[in-house]
Write a protein that holds these residues in place. Structure first.
Motif, short mmCIF file in Angstrom:
data_model
loop_
_atom_site.label_atom_id
_atom_site.label_comp_id
_atom_site.label_asym_id
_atom_site.label_seq_id
_atom_site.Cartn_x
_atom_site.Cartn_y
_atom_site.Cartn_z
N ALA A 78 -25.11 78.97 73.58
CA ALA A 78 -25.25 79.90 72.46
C ALA A 78 -24.49 79.39 71.25
N LEU A 88 -26.12 81.16 65.44
CA LEU A 88 -25.85 81.31 66.87
C LEU A 88 -27.15 81.47 67.63
N LEU A 89 -27.25 80.81 68.78
CA LEU A 89 -28.37 80.99 69.71
C LEU A 89 -29.69 80.41 69.25
N ARG A 90 -29.72 79.73 68.10
CA ARG A 90 -30.97 79.08 67.69
C ARG A 90 -31.35 78.06 68.77
N SER A 91 -32.57 78.18 69.27
CA SER A 91 -32.94 77.30 70.37
C SER A 91 -33.64 76.06 69.83
#
Lengths: 136, 821
Positions: A78, A88-91
């Protein structure tokens, strides 16, 4: 006896299925949570049929380490995008070309594995802890 | 724009705290370095402020002096406002800080432990107060405001061995803390309603602020904050209680700082809120009542510290009433407030010496009660004589005798009340109350003077004179009276040579409206040369006061009825909280569940009542589409009904499991393999867990089956409501009239590929459920697994581990099945 023998075969299959569900989860039915539950059920069945000692041999560490590692993995995945200036958490995703097959890799899968470990750790930990209480 | 100004002020604010902290690094008996370091902080503050004022002068109240970005996303920054009011208070606080540091050295004597503890706390307090008066951002004001509450709590409860001091500190903290909460609430309400978060902007846009209900509510809340801090009736009792603090603290708290914070706040609010219709009646009534009450109660005390504490309460009431009448000036375009800072300074310049002298007396003669001080003047000792002189001079200023600044200040206040009475006849009452309060002050001085001089009219009883205070007195003893003498000298300097006073104060006094005072404060005899209503009132007050003082009336201790409010309400709160806790936290899961589900049902019911369309069955509902689903639903219902009828717990768990597996079937029928799989696994695990836990629990005691009906009713209502809402919710997603995509449709559309709506991002997966879990709502999932992990940690720590059990094995008596607990 039948149960024991059956479990001996079923457990690896459970793990295999759990792994399959975890990795497959992104496109088909499955995912870390479910996979975690599947693995937990397998482990619990094993523990109930073989007892505490054998279970301890199978999983020589305290389940809390599964929780810690899982949570760390998920939090790490994350937080990783922060290093690249992303939210945050950008995949992220890439597609590997291995021979003829294309393997689609998504960073969310790693996050999912973290979820899996936490779920397994919590479920197994609680059940074995309560089981210990009963065994005494 | 980056300028040095805000950093300079920040340094001025922080210096006392820093130097106070630095004294902690000194060990042992390094008295002189410790004193020098502690004094350096406030001295630096004064110097830095002087540099700032020399460079930029006094800012107008509507222009911020400087800003340092702090939390830009909240628009919160460290910004300062050095206008007349702020600069005056800051100099007063820092200047008094220096005095108190020096005095504390003499007061605590060679007691290193006390000094080592005192200076850091005092520095902390000084910095907090400087922050309050210099902050421009409203929230910054609140922040420092609360810091003053904390640090004053530490100072009042200074004596660790005195349980009463602790209680008093608690009371002060509670009262001012609650006021602080009210202030925070008011500021948040105001800020979020108007979008104004700075005093400077608030003052600049004062005329455009609408006087709607929210603003009035915010104002009332802020006033509550100011009133508690400035000990206004009926919450004034903490201030005399705070007399438990060591004398340097009392002098500081009362003269310059904490109790004036509320008055300061009102001064800040005056330009912005003075035009509110509520301003004048609220402030004037509360202030006037406090003024008279404090004065009367002061007259009925015999402990000097308590007398002066109550006169402080009285004067604070006067200041609040003064600012209250200031509201008339904005409303009517007329003068009702003049030279407010002089009013404040005059109080500081006699109240601080009074307290300092009381502390000196405690050292020199060991007495603080009036009867014990009888004939003080005739006692041996040079220091005693000097202290007696300073005491009488300060008392004269307290009485507002001609020749002092406070005489002029009192005349100013009388002038304001006469003027206000002209605006509204009812305000004439305030003038009468002010006269009565002034008469009490005069009487106190008369009583003080006759007692100290040993005249026959003085207060005396048979009590023996106690031994001097235990604090040691060394060569620093002159510092016991020197600061007081210096401060009281300013009173007479200003009163007798007003041009000096004017040169200092004219620049920072904002509220100078009356032409007669525009050039400055008048010479002390000016009122006698041009007599008017104020002088008449003064004379009446002095006459009545002299009679009161010489007569024996009200010479016994008068009990403040308000001292009962605090212990009673404190006890009430504790007991009420205890009772509330035990009626809410019953320890029965079924009660908690009933409450949770009841509230949920009520909420949904309320929503349905507000929008009756929710009760209509959705169009196109086909209940018979899947016969298998219907069958499984029947199974779920059957198990639910069967559940309460089963008494054996293991069977109950199995029935519950059956219900769960039927739900799994339902998911499968309605083509949700993911959910079905999850539910299946979860059912298995929960059944295992339940069975394990149940075997560990002790046998259930047969409780009488009472109140089945209400529970049944609650269960049915909850079940029907939730079930219906689930139906409606599922359907509502499909039948939206407008084009906005529903959540379900949105996730379906974006789980694989993104669109403009998501900045071209998708979850890159085909399993919508999982993509939602790990991608769109990954943060949720992260939170959930954290909760899971925490719960597991809780289980592991609450059920003691295997190893510990083995140790306890010996003491445990094994019974039939498992271990009974």
């Amino acid at each position: 006896m039948i149960l024991r023998t059956a479990v001996r075969f079923i457990l690896p299959l459970t793990f295999l299925y759990a792994a399959y569900a975890a990795l497959k989860g992104h496109n088909g039915p499955g995912g870390g949570f479910i996979a975690g539950l599947i693995a937990s059920v397998g482990l619990c069945t094993y523990r109930m049929s073989y007892g505490d000692r054998a279970f301890h041999r199978l999983l020589p560490i305290h389940p809390r380490w599964l929780v810690f590692v899982g949570l760390g993995l998920a939090a790490g995945v994350a937080a990783l995008p922060l290093l690249f200036g992303q939210p945050l958490l950008r995949s992220a995703s890439t597609t590997l070309h291995l021979g003829g097959a294309d393997v689609h890799l998504v960073s969310a899968t790693a996050f999912d594995l973290g979820v899996l470990l936490v779920v397994v750790g919590v479920a197994v930990g609680m059940i074995s802890r309560l089981g210990e209480e009963l065994d005494r | 724009m980056v300028t040095a100004a805000p950093y300079l002020i920040l340094a001025a604010v922080g210096a006392p705290a820093l130097s106070g902290l630095a004294t902690m690094l000194l060990g042992g008996s390094q008295r002189l370095p410790r004193l020098t370091l502690a004094a350096a902080g406030p001295v630096a503050s004064v110097a830095l402020l002087a540099i700032h004022l020399g460079r930029h002068g006094v800012s107008p109240a509507d222009t911020p002096t400087g800003t340092i970005p702090w939390v830009p996303s909240l628009q919160l920054d460290i910004s300062f406002l050095v206008d007349g009011l702020g600069a005056f208070f800051a100099l007063l606080i820092a200047g008094m800080g220096v005095v108190v540091v020096l005095y504390a050295r003499a007061y605590f004597g060679p007691d290193d432990a006390s000094l080592a503890r005192f200076f850091p706390t005092l520095g902390f307090f000084t910095s907090a107060m400087l922050g309050v008066v210099l902050a421009d951002h409203l929230l910054l004001t609140v922040l420092f405001w609360e810091l003053t509450a904390i640090s004053s709590f530490l100072l009042i409860g200074w004596d660790r061995d005195d349980a009463d001091a602790g209680k008093r500190a608690m009371q002060a903290f509670f009262t001012t803390g609650l006021g602080g909460l009210a202030l925070l609430g008011g500021i948040l309400l105001f800020g979020s309603h108007t979008g104004i978060w700075r005093w400077s902007r608030l003052i600049a846009e004062a005329t455009t602020i609408s006087h709607d209900g929210t603003v009035v509510a915010a104002f009332v809340l802020m006033f509550v904050g100011a009133a508690t801090k400035s000990a206004q009736w009926p919450l004034h009792d903490w201030l005399p209680g705070a007399m438990k603090a060591p004398t340097p603290v009392s002098a500081y708290l009362h003269s310059a700082t904490m109790v004036k914070a509320g008055v300061f706040l009102l001064g800040r609010m005056l330009p912005a809120f003075g035009a509110l219709a509520l301003w004048l009646p609220l402030l004037v009534s509360i202030g006037a009542v406090t003024m008279l009450l404090g004065a009367v109660l002061a007259l009925g005390q015999s402990d000097l510290k308590r007398i002066f504490a109550y006169t402080t309460v009285s004067h604070l009431g006067l200041l609040v009433a003064m600012y209250g009448m200031g509201g008339a000036s904005t409303a009517e375009g007329l003068m009702a407030i003049d030279w407010d800072l002089t009013q404040i300074a005059s109080h500081a310049l006699y109240k601080a010496p009074l307290f300092l002298v009381v502390g000196a007396l405690a050292h020199l003669v060991g007495a603080r009660r009036l009867p014990e001080l009888f004939g003080l003047w005739h006692r041996p000792g040079t220091d005693t004589k000097v202290v007696a002189v300073v005491l009488l001079l300060s008392g004269y200023a307290l009485a507002g005798g001609p020749g002092t600044v406070s005489f002029v200040a009192k005349e100013l206040f009388f002038a304001a009340t006469t003027h206000a009475a002209g605006l509204h006849p009812l305000l004439a009452v305030v003038g009468v109350m002010a006269m009565a309060a002034a008469a009490c002050n005069v009487a106190i001085f008369v009583r003080l003077a006759t007692t100290v001089l040993g005249s026959s009219a003085g207060v005396r009883d048979g009590s023996a004179v106690p031994e001097p205070d235990a604090h040691g007195v060394d060569r620093w003893a002159f510092m016991l009276w020197a600061p007081a003498a210096a401060l009281i000298a300013l009173q007479y300097l200003g009163g007798l040579v007003p041009s000096l006073w004017n040169r200092t104060f004219r620049g920072i006094e904002v509220n100078v409206n009356d032409g007669a005072f525009a050039d400055g404060l008048p010479w002390a005899w000016e009122p006698f040369l041009h007599p008017g209503m104020p002088l008449l009132m003064s004379m009446v007050a002095i006459g009545v006061g002299a009679v009161l003082g010489f007569s024996g009336w009200m010479r016994r201790d008068l009990v403040d009825v308000h001292t009962r409010i605090w212990p009673a309400s404190y006890r009430g709160i504790l007991q009420g909280g205890h009772r509330l806790f035990h009626s809410v936290q019953t320890g029965h899961v079924r009660h908690y569940l009933a409450v949770v589900f009841g509230v949920l049902t009520l909420c949904i019911g309320w929503a349905a009542w507000a929008d009756p369309a929710m009760l209509r069955p959705p169009a196109g509902m086909a209940p018979l589409e899947y016969p298998a689903g219907l069958l499984l639903g029947a199974v779920v219902c059957a198990t639910a009904i069967a559940l309460p009828m089963v008494t054996e717990r293991v069977v109950r768990v199995l029935v519950l499991g059956a219900s769960g597996f039927a739900v799994v079937g339902l998911y499968l029928v309605y083509q949700a393999p993911d959910l079905a799989l999850t539910q299946l696994m979860f059912e298995i695990i929960s059944v295992i867990l339940f069975l394990l836990v149940l075997r560990l629990l002790p046998r259930p005691d047969r409780r009488p089956r009472i109140r089945v009906l209400p529970r049944l009713a609650l269960a049915s209502v909850v079940g029907i409501t939730i079930g219906w809402m689930t139906l409606i919710a599922g359907h509502a997603a499909d039948s939206r009239a407008d084009d906005t995509p529903t959540l379900g449709a949105f996730f379906e559309a974006h789980s694989l590929q993104g669109s403009e709506l998501t900045d071209g991002r998708g979850g890159e997966g085909r399993n919508v459920v999982n993509v939602i879990l790990v991608d769109f709502r990954g943060f949720d999932t992260l939170g959930e697994i954290t909760v899971l992990a925490t719960a597991a940690l809780g289980v592991w720590s609450m059920l003691p581990g295997r190893r510990r059990h083995r140790e306890e094995e010996d003491v445990r008596v094994p019974t039939g099945q498992g271990t009974q607990r």
